[in-house]
Design a protein around this motif. Structure first.
Motif: not given
Length: 956
Positions: A795-815
């Motif tokens: 994933y490329l990580v936009p501004y509003d991703v607050t957790q790089l690891y351990g939260n794959n739901e956030m990565l799927k939705e926001q990265a």
């Protein structure tokens, strides 16, 4: 135990082990990787056929100097499978191949192949020794085969599906070549005696019998050939003479002066010219017939020429194809003036010299032993061309080579058997005071008393170089492969193997099939899946890229001497066994094709390989067929750039799809692949379309640049991502105006960078970009990998991703996942694309990176490869892109800016910076800059496909 009993016991063990394993790994580069033993040309076509000790049979297009087909015969195992002879019957459209003795089948096969569809029609099995000579009658349906024991067999091939043996005869000497007289019932046989045996055959009575032999040579006869008019018989001997006989056997001309024994002969089909070529020197000479007057000399080969044939070009002029040298290449040359016209199949070259210094393997693939072409760093898996400051370790001073077959070390002698081992080509003193001896056919280990200990079985050509480090013996040879052997387990075969085509293209694979590679390196090795009655199925390494490309684990395996499988097990990762593969899905570009104007159809040009179109848009029908593990994705490429990725949601076994494509002027090369749920790719199905319509105006440049300095989670903040992105855009705008009609910029920084905004901006590019344009995507910020997902999604990580690891739901939705990025790149019509990712920053993520193996390099390379783009990324395996205050930039962007300023202008110094020049500059200079300012070298990740293209003009 007797050394030869031990040796053959090891071979037999490997043979049966290989048969049980079902699937074997081998190098399969563009060119042959073993001695090319025989050539055949199919008159009236552009096809040249070759057979080799590398176990392959290949068809070449001599007009394009390219490989058309590659096949492996059934049941190729270890030492069997080498091919020594080929014959062509143009009337029946047959190819016959004579091969090595097969230990499991207990015969040496003659394989009859239908040249129309490249399928095996019959395997003949009466020979008990290597078949080294084979010939078709020029007009009658007859085939004759001869082996090293002297057995000669005549076959009736009038029924191509069921050839029958007519008769056999046993000569007293090894057979080297056979030639039918075109009109008389006689056969000339070159043997290891001084005589040319003349054999009479009577098809009616089905008998072969010896007639009076022809003499003239004072050593063995290697080559013999009747002229097509039947008036002359020409022979070449181990005595170095070429002799022209009358058809009655009278010597018309005896020619000397080539300096070495004659290893190949050929006669033109008008019987007016002949060529002869030699052992060792590799030189050739053409002569008039029957006078034997020299016409031209050719000196293009570095060593023995094993065969040569006459060709005819499109203007009906004669050319010669000759095969040999240490490069195992086919050279095309002019027999009238001796000039070189081209090379076919030259992949890499024999490995002449190896040396291990400071954890770097120094490699020389030229005959100049005073220099090294490459340094291969075993820690970072990085190749450096033309390494300097080599400190040689001479480990051979105590060994003397007395003859080609005899070594002396102190009071002990090591002697090769001429037939089993061949010549001694290399040797090495081991730490236990023993000797490793590399030879034409074997690689053997002797103890300090000169007693044979064991064999290292894995090379398929002569072993010309040996070195070592603490864990491995490292060897290289004429098969172009470098093998790493664990010293305590060398009987198990090579632990790892390395092939280098050039510094931008190499592959390193482990014994269990996992690999690391650069460029198109994965195309050069693969797996054979045995077949008992047809050609073996060959699976290319690239087809398993998403599964078996594991650079971090391969490096760790080589460093520790532990198999990749065991490393993956310890990490809890999935193990993939090549022996349990499902058949890949199949994707085919269907015919006929439709065009959007007046429903006109393509039409074929004369060679049947390129379609013509005078309209710019076409529809490509694609059929995808499930091979047993489903169809996950169908991908269509134009000029190697992805134009459509179709994710399959149904479970249908057969799918019919259509894709619209816009053509560029000239040749447009389309290919399609299907990917199954194991991640295995099909072989690409390809076609070419020549667009002859109106030319398109000069292209535009589109630059989408993103820089994220400030993250919502401030612990991830960076110093130079935003300035780097702005500096890159400013530089590319200033220096690209003279190349492109317009330059369009699409920029966003910091809190603007959200997934929704990036997708929206991509839609702007997609709406505006045209096929003739160039698109550059530049990203500076964080990148991350979801280690919990099955394929470690990147994933490329936009501004509003607050957790790089351990939260794959956030990565799927926001990265932004690599798959999403790939799909958007496919929708951008621009055929030329460059992706620049400065997305491996450390910042507050360094501890998280350090705790885990870094699969980012794999994910980044897979993104570039699957999208068909040129990609450069800041750092390679287990490294972090670094920002240096002294530079005012991240090291990656600093190198980019320097290169665009003109420092990357290479080659002819034309002032234009191309993507490949920029890639080479960045790859060379980032290690220097990072070491200078940070204390340790970092290595960028790069991958390129397709054509090179300019992106910048140097400012004066």
């Amino acid at each position: 135990m007797n050394r030869y009993i031990v040796y053959f016991s090891v071979i037999l063990f490997c043979l049966f082990a290989s048969a049980q394993n079902k699937t074997s790994i081998l190098l399969s580069s563009t060119g042959h990787t073993g001695k090319i033993r025989d050539l055949g040309f199919i008159y009236g076509t552009n096809e040249l056929v070759s057979v080799s000790e590398d176990k392959s049979l290949r068809w070449w297009n001599i007009e394009e100097m390219s490989l058309k087909e590659k096949r492996y015969l059934p049941d190729i195992i270890e030492r069997s499978g080498s091919n020594y002879a080929i014959a062509i019957n143009e009337n029946l459209n047959l190819v016959a191949v004579g091969s090595a003795y097969n230990t499991l089948k207990e015969y040496a096969p003659v394989t009859i192949i239908n040249n129309s569809n490249k399928s095996i029609t019959k395997t003949l099995n009466v020979h008990q020794n290597n078949i080294v000579a084979i010939a078709f009658h020029p007009t009658d349906p007859l085939l004759i085969s001869g082996d090293e024991s002297g057995k000669l067999v005549l076959w009736d091939v009038s029924d191509v599906l069921s050839p029958t043996e007519i008769n056999a005869i046993n000569l007293s000497d090894k057979i080297n070549e056979i030639s039918f007289h075109p009109s008389q019932n006689i056969i000339a046989v070159a043997t290891d005696s001084k005589l040319i045996e003349i054999i009479e055959y009577d098809p009616t009575n089905k008998k072969l019998k010896s007639n009076k032999p022809i003499s003239g040579h004072y050593l063995g006869v290697n080559r013999v050939s009747f002229s097509s008019n039947g008036k002359y018989l020409i022979s070449g001997g181990q005595d170095g003479y070429v002799i022209i006989f009358s058809q009655e056997g009278k010597v018309l001309k005896k020619i000397s002066g080539l300096g070495h024994e004659i290893t190949s002969l050929a006669i033109t089909d008008d019987s007016e010219m002949a060529i002869a070529m030699t052992k060792v020197s590799g030189m050739g000479r053409s002569y008039t017939l029957p006078e034997g007057i020299p016409i031209a000399e050719f000196n293009g080969h570095s060593n023995t020429v094993y065969d040569a044939v006459f060709l005819k070009d499109e203007n009906n002029n004669y050319l010669v194809a000759s095969a040999g040298g240490l490069e195992n290449e086919i050279l095309i040359w002019n027999p009238i003036n001796g000039t070189l016209s081209g090379k076919i199949g030259n992949g890499s070259a024999a490995v002449h010299n190896l040396e291990f210094v400071d954890n770097k393997l120094l490699i020389n693939q030229t005959s100049n032993r005073q220099q090294y072409q490459y340094s291969f760093d075993l820690t970072d898996l990085v190749i450096t061309p033309n390494p300097d400051n080599v400190i040689s370790k001479n480990n051979k001073e105590d060994i003397k080579q007395l003859t080609p077959y005899l070594l002396k070390k102190g009071s002990i002698n090591v002697k090769n058997d001429k037939d089993i081992d061949g010549r001694i080509l290399s040797y090495y003193s081991t730490a236990d005071e023993g000797i490793l001896v590399g030879s034409d056919f074997t690689l053997s280990h002797y103890d300090k008393n000169g007693e044979y200990v064991g064999s290292l079985i894995g090379h398929t050509g002569g072993v010309r170089s040996i070195t070592s480090n603490k864990k491995y013996w490292i060897t290289g040879g004429e098969d172009e492969v470098i093998h790493f052997w664990l010293k305590e387990k060398y009987e198990d075969g090579p632990f790892a193997s390395l092939y280098i085509k050039d510094d931008n293209e190499w592959v390193l694979w482990s014994a269990d099939g996992y690999f690391a590679s650069a460029g198109q390196g994965a195309d050069h090795f693969g797996w054979l899946k045995p077949s008992s009655d047809d050609f073996q199925a060959f699976f290319n390494g690239s087809q398993f890229f998403s599964i078996l490309f594991r650079p971090e684990e391969v490096q760790l395996s080589l460093e520790q001497g532990i198999s990749v499988e065991n490393i993956l097990k310890a990490q809890g990762d999935r193990i993939f066994s090549i022996n349990n593969i499902q058949r890949p899905a199949v994707a085919l570009l269907e015919h006929p094709f439709s065009i959007d104007e007046n429903n006109r159809s393509f039409y074929l040009i004369s060679n049947g390989e390129v379609y013509q179109s005078d309209v710019a848009k076409i529809t490509l029908p694609v059929k995808a067929i499930d091979g047993g593990s489903g169809i996950k994705e169908v991908a269509v490429y134009q000029n190697q750039k992805l134009i459509k990725s179709h994710q399959i949601s149904s479970d249908e076994r057969t799918l019919n799809l259509e894709y619209e494509a816009s053509l560029l002027p000239g040749i447009n090369k389309f290919s399609v692949i299907a990917i199954n749920f194991q991640g295995i790719e099909s072989r690409p199905d390809q076609l070419s379309v020549n667009y002859t319509g109106s030319a398109i105006a000069t292209g535009d440049l589109h630059v989408f640049n993103i820089g994220v300095n400030n993250y919502k989670n401030s612990s991830y903040n960076l110093n130079y991502a935003e300035p780097d992105a702005k500096a890159f855009l400013e530089k590319i705008q200033a220096q690209s105006g003279n190349i492109f009609e317009n330059v369009y910029a699409y920029s966003m920084y910091n809190e603007e960078v959200t997934k929704a905004n990036v997708i929206a901006k991509f839609q702007e590019v997609i709406a505006k970009a045209k096929p003739q344009d160039l698109f550059i995507f530049y990203y500076a910020g964080h990148g991350t990998v979801d280690l919990e997902s099955e394929f470690n999604d990147y994933y490329l990580v936009p501004y509003d991703v607050t957790q790089l690891y351990g939260n794959n739901e956030m990565l799927k939705e926001q990265a932004i996942s690599a798959q999403e990025l790939k799909n958007m790149l496919a929708e951008v019509s621009a055929q030329k694309q460059l992706i620049l990712l400065d997305a491996c920053h450390s910042g507050g993520a360094v501890e998280l990176f350090a705790m885990r193996a870094s699969p980012q390099e794999k994910a980044i390379v897979q993104l570039a490869r699957s999208s068909g783009t040129v990609l450069l990324s800041a750092s390679g395996t287990q490294q972090f892109a670094t920002e240096f205050d002294e530079l005012g930039h991240g090291v990656f962007t600093y190198a980019l800016l320097q290169g665009l300023d003109g420092d990357a202008d290479g080659g002819n110094k034309d002032g234009k910076i191309t993507v490949n020049e920029l890639k080479a500059y960045v790859e060379d200079h980032i290690p220097e800059l990072s070491k200078k300012y940070g204390g340790s070298a970092q290595f960028p990740t790069g991958f390129s496909t397709g054509q090179d293209f300019p992106i910048s003009v140097k400012q004066n």
